[in-house]
Design an enzyme around this catalytic site. Structure first.
Site, PDB file in Angstrom:
ATOM      1  N   HIS A  19       0.835  -1.198   0.000  1.00  0.00           N
ATOM      2  CA  HIS A  19       0.000   0.000   0.000  1.00  0.00           C
ATOM      3  C   HIS A  19       0.871   1.249   0.000  1.00  0.00           C
ATOM      4  O   HIS A  19       1.987   1.225   0.509  1.00  0.00           O
ATOM      5  CB  HIS A  19      -0.921   0.000   1.224  1.00  0.00           C
ATOM      6  CG  HIS A  19      -1.797  -1.203   1.296  1.00  0.00           C
ATOM      7  ND1 HIS A  19      -2.989  -1.285   0.622  1.00  0.00           N
ATOM      8  CD2 HIS A  19      -1.633  -2.398   1.920  1.00  0.00           C
ATOM      9  CE1 HIS A  19      -3.541  -2.471   0.848  1.00  0.00           C
ATOM     10  NE2 HIS A  19      -2.732  -3.168   1.632  1.00  0.00           N
ATOM     11  N   LYS A  35      19.161 -11.764   5.499  1.00  0.00           N
ATOM     12  CA  LYS A  35      20.459 -11.582   4.846  1.00  0.00           C
ATOM     13  C   LYS A  35      21.139 -12.931   4.691  1.00  0.00           C
ATOM     14  O   LYS A  35      20.952 -13.845   5.510  1.00  0.00           O
ATOM     15  CB  LYS A  35      21.351 -10.670   5.675  1.00  0.00           C
ATOM     16  CG  LYS A  35      20.828  -9.257   5.752  1.00  0.00           C
ATOM     17  CD  LYS A  35      21.749  -8.355   6.498  1.00  0.00           C
ATOM     18  CE  LYS A  35      21.154  -6.969   6.418  1.00  0.00           C
ATOM     19  NZ  LYS A  35      21.534  -6.070   7.393  1.00  0.00           N
TER      20      LYS A  35
END
Length: 190
Positions: A114, A180
């Site tokens: 959004h 990561k």
């Protein structure tokens, strides 16, 4: 362009569009049937519902209920997909799984997002969606969240509780928030 065409092309679109609402309602009915109405031992009927719900599903797919998706028809799965309990897929754009993908419990895969501007978000009721691609032989740990536009390479493991905000390459172990790469996975590893 229709709102559906905008949605599938990654542009801002109005999710309150009548056609999109009807497609989401179809998915909810099929998810209800799959999750609630069908007996756990009735694998044949469960497979029929999956084939009707999903855009493409390869052989050997198994999804533990409860399973929830927005449309279903934008999910494409290779063979031997395994999704454990409590998976939610917001497939406002394509979600593609390669072969032999395993999802642990409570994985969330979200193509939708959004606007940050509150007026656009609440008054205009618009959103966007970006495709998610998950390669072959991928294992996604429990409670992982995968955000719009992400690709995960083949033979990769995403550790439990990770939030995947960017692309993750093939043949790695990746964990964390944001997720990561921790290290490469060697071919001879157990």
């Amino acid at each position: 362009m229709t709102e559906k065409e905008k949605m599938l092309s990654g542009e801002m679109y109005d999710s309150s569009d009548k056609e999109l609402k009807e497609e989401r309602q179809r998915a909810r009915r099929l998810c209800y049937k799959y999750n609630i109405e069908l007996h756990p031992d009735d694998k044949e009927k469960k497979n029929e519902v999956l084939k009707e719900l999903l855009g493409n599903v390869g052989e050997g797919a198994h999804i533990e209920p409860p399973f929830v998706c927005d449309y279903g028809s934008y999910i494409e799965a290779g063979k031997n997909l395994y999704i454990n309990f409590g998976c939610t897929i917001l497939d406002c754009a394509k979600v593609k799984f390669g072969d032999n993908v395993m999802l642990a419990p409570n994985v969330g895969i979200y193509t939708a997002g959004h606007p940050l501007n509150s007026k656009r978000r609440h008054i205009d009721l618009i959103e966007f969606a970006h495709e998610i691609n998950i390669g072959s032989n991928v294992w996604i740990g429990a409670n992982v969240i995968i955000l719009p536009g992400v690709s995960i390479g083949d033979n990769t493991v995403i550790g439990a509780g990770s939030v995947v905000t960017k692309n993750i390459p093939s043949n790695v172990l990746a964990v964390g928030n944001p997720c990561k790469v921790i290290r490469e996975i060697s071919e001879d590893e157990e």
